[in-house]
Design a protein around this motif. Structure first.
Motif, PDB file in Angstrom:
ATOM      1  N   GLU A   1      35.151  49.171  41.822  1.00 16.83           N
ATOM      2  CA  GLU A   1      35.578  47.878  40.855  1.00 16.83           C
ATOM      3  C   GLU A   1      34.958  46.623  41.554  1.00 16.83           C
ATOM      4  OE1 GLU A   1      39.845  47.728  40.154  1.00 16.83           O
ATOM      5  OE2 GLU A   1      39.855  49.462  39.017  1.00 16.83           O
ATOM      6  N   GLN A   2      34.896  45.694  40.516  1.00 21.18           N
ATOM      7  CA  GLN A   2      34.459  44.445  41.280  1.00 21.18           C
ATOM      8  C   GLN A   2      35.678  43.545  41.477  1.00 21.18           C
ATOM      9  OE1 GLN A   2      31.005  41.886  39.218  1.00 21.18           O
ATOM     10  NE2 GLN A   2      32.441  40.385  39.261  1.00 21.18           N
ATOM     11  N   HIS A   3      35.928  42.810  42.702  1.00 21.32           N
ATOM     12  CA  HIS A   3      37.032  42.173  42.828  1.00 21.32           C
ATOM     13  C   HIS A   3      36.491  40.669  43.203  1.00 21.32           C
ATOM     14  CE1 HIS A   3      39.931  45.280  44.255  1.00 21.32           C
ATOM     15  NE2 HIS A   3      39.184  46.121  43.215  1.00 21.32           N
ATOM     16  N   THR A   4      37.422  39.856  42.820  1.00 19.67           N
ATOM     17  CA  THR A   4      36.921  38.419  43.230  1.00 19.67           C
ATOM     18  C   THR A   4      38.175  37.862  43.916  1.00 19.67           C
ATOM     19  OG1 THR A   4      36.011  38.227  40.960  1.00 19.67           O
ATOM     20  CG2 THR A   4      36.465  36.250  42.250  1.00 19.67           C
ATOM     21  N   ILE A   5      37.687  37.209  45.178  1.00 15.55           N
ATOM     22  CA  ILE A   5      38.636  36.407  45.736  1.00 15.55           C
ATOM     23  C   ILE A   5      38.239  34.969  46.010  1.00 15.55           C
ATOM     24  CG2 ILE A   5      39.661  36.365  48.504  1.00 15.55           C
ATOM     25  CD1 ILE A   5      38.833  39.134  48.801  1.00 15.55           C
TER      26      ILE A   5
ATOM     27  N   GLN B   1      37.427  50.977  48.968  1.00 18.20           N
ATOM     28  CA  GLN B   1      38.791  50.722  48.586  1.00 18.20           C
ATOM     29  C   GLN B   1      39.512  49.908  49.434  1.00 18.20           C
ATOM     30  OE1 GLN B   1      40.382  52.008  45.415  1.00 18.20           O
ATOM     31  NE2 GLN B   1      38.157  52.224  45.123  1.00 18.20           N
TER      32      GLN B   1
ATOM     33  N   TYR C   1      27.698  42.130  47.262  1.00 14.92           N
ATOM     34  CA  TYR C   1      28.588  40.996  47.198  1.00 14.92           C
ATOM     35  C   TYR C   1      27.901  39.653  46.783  1.00 14.92           C
ATOM     36  CZ  TYR C   1      26.454  40.369  51.676  1.00 14.92           C
ATOM     37  OH  TYR C   1      25.643  40.380  52.735  1.00 14.92           O
TER      38      TYR C   1
ATOM     39  N   ARG D   1      32.686  37.680  45.276  1.00 15.86           N
ATOM     40  CA  ARG D   1      32.684  38.672  44.429  1.00 15.86           C
ATOM     41  C   ARG D   1      32.198  39.896  45.091  1.00 15.86           C
ATOM     42  NH1 ARG D   1      30.163  37.293  38.861  1.00 15.86           N
ATOM     43  NH2 ARG D   1      29.124  35.472  39.947  1.00 15.86           N
TER      44      ARG D   1
ATOM     45  N   SER E   1      41.696  46.713  50.842  1.00 16.97           N
ATOM     46  CA  SER E   1      42.741  45.932  50.301  1.00 16.97           C
ATOM     47  C   SER E   1      42.022  44.454  50.264  1.00 16.97           C
ATOM     48  CB  SER E   1      43.866  45.741  51.229  1.00 16.97           C
ATOM     49  OG  SER E   1      43.845  45.143  52.323  1.00 16.97           O
ATOM     50  N   ASN E   2      42.428  43.735  49.056  1.00 20.66           N
ATOM     51  CA  ASN E   2      41.947  42.290  48.746  1.00 20.66           C
ATOM     52  C   ASN E   2      42.322  41.518  49.974  1.00 20.66           C
ATOM     53  OD1 ASN E   2      40.300  42.643  46.858  1.00 20.66           O
ATOM     54  ND2 ASN E   2      41.651  41.964  45.197  1.00 20.66           N
TER      55      ASN E   2
ATOM     56  N   ASN F   1      34.233  46.973  45.453  1.00 14.15           N
ATOM     57  CA  ASN F   1      35.234  47.378  46.439  1.00 14.15           C
ATOM     58  C   ASN F   1      34.884  49.017  46.593  1.00 14.15           C
ATOM     59  OD1 ASN F   1      37.243  47.983  48.322  1.00 14.15           O
ATOM     60  ND2 ASN F   1      38.843  47.241  46.965  1.00 14.15           N
TER      61      ASN F   1
END
Length: 335
Positions: A21-25, A43, A192, A37, A45-46, A40
């Motif tokens: 999945e695409q994650h955004t911090i 897997q 990213y 962005r 952790s953010n 992940n």
């Protein structure tokens, strides 16, 4: 209508599409915001990724902030005349790069411009609403000059010649982007998009095979300019504009970009560049060159970009509107 830019020298494409999945911090640092962005695939952790990113940003602040009295840079700026100082590796790398860009641009970029940045109200000493007296500008201008700093590469040392006040506001954000990119790669995050205060770097691709597309920043007034979007695949983007930080007094526009050669902010009457964007493999270099090109003006900036194979977009404000200028390297991305 959009203009699409494709880098000529792409990073090696991955053998298969990334899964995850695409994650955004997001967060704040250096008086601005940042966002990352990433895909992940492992897997992670953010919280762990956030901590990794924040660590890199905190290191840059601790070593290079003029806003923190205990930073390595602030300690160097206060040091006695004719003293040598061993610098942390990152501080030394940025100073070395800054001095090389200064030399190559004949001082259009100059990290010793700090006293004038503060005098004009764009540093930690606070904002102002009217210009300083010309005699003040001329007096502090004598403290500036990138040639005053001497480096000892073997000993990782720099000479404080006396009253030399280094300011990395035109390069540190770009360097922080580069550090974050290396940290993500070392953490096995290969796909990213990083953004720190408007400076960007992208690597890898998304699960759908698309690269990280971003629109190049332009002046808010330049509504007639064609939007340019670029695929950031192993590429950084930095933009300098006279609309980002400024004050106005009696109808005069005073931008935060100061010409190190005169001590005064760039003058719209003689230098009509309102926006400069540079694309480069290193965000630190792109950041410094965007500032230098803004100071140099259209002709000198385009000549330098052509000579050094730099991709650059310059937007000039003319009497009849805005005009775009493309370096040959940037034009090659349109073909």
């Amino acid at each position: 209508m959009r203009r699409v830019l494709i880098p000529q020298n792409l990073q090696t494409l991955p053998p298969q599409l990334p899964k995850g999945e695409q994650h955004t911090i997001t967060g704040q640092s250096m008086g601005t915001t940042w966002a990352v962005r990433y895909i992940n695939t492992h897997q992670q952790s953010n919280d762990a990724v956030h901590a990794l990113i924040q660590h890199e940003l905190d290191l840059v602040v601790a070593q290079m902030s003029t806003w923190q009295e205990d930073s390595n840079l602030s300690v160097f700026n206060r040091a006695d005349a004719n003293t040598w100082h061993v610098l942390p590796a990152s501080f030394f790398a940025v100073l070395d790069c800054a001095l090389k860009v200064a030399a190559e641009t004949n001082g259009a970029f100059d990290p010793t411009i700090g006293p004038l940045v503060n005098l004009w109200g764009f540093g930690p000493e606070g904002q102002r609403t009217s210009p300083p007296d010309t005699t003040e500008v001329k007096a502090l201008h004598t403290y500036c000059g990138w040639q005053k700093i001497k480096l000892d590469s073997e000993g990782m040392r720099a000479l404080q010649a006396g009253n030399v006040y280094v300011d990395f506001s035109g390069i540190a954000k770009g360097y922080s982007v580069d550090r974050i990119a290396r940290a993500l790669q070392n953490a096995s995050i290969e796909n990213y998009l990083i953004e720190v205060g408007g400076e960007l770097y992208g690597a890898g691709i998304k699960p759908d095979g698309q690269p990280w597309w971003i629109a190049l920043e332009t002046s808010p007034d330049a509504t007639s300019v064609t939007e340019s979007v670029v695929a950031l695949h192993g590429l950084a983007v930095a933009t300098s504009g006279d609309y980002r930080r400024y004050f106005e007094h009696h109808g005069q526009h005073y931008a935060h970009t100061i010409d190190p050669r005169t001590g005064f902010p760039i003058d719209r009457a003689s230098n009509a560049l309102v926006s400069v964007t540079v694309l480069h493999a290193e965000c630190m270099v792109a950041d410094a060159l965007a500032t230098a090109f803004t100071v140099m003006g259209v002709d000198a900036a385009l000549a330098y970009a052509k000579q050094k194979d730099i991709a650059a977009l310059l937007i000039e404000h003319k009497a009849d509107g805005f005009k775009e200028h493309f370096s040959p390297q940037l034009m090659a991305m349109m073909e």
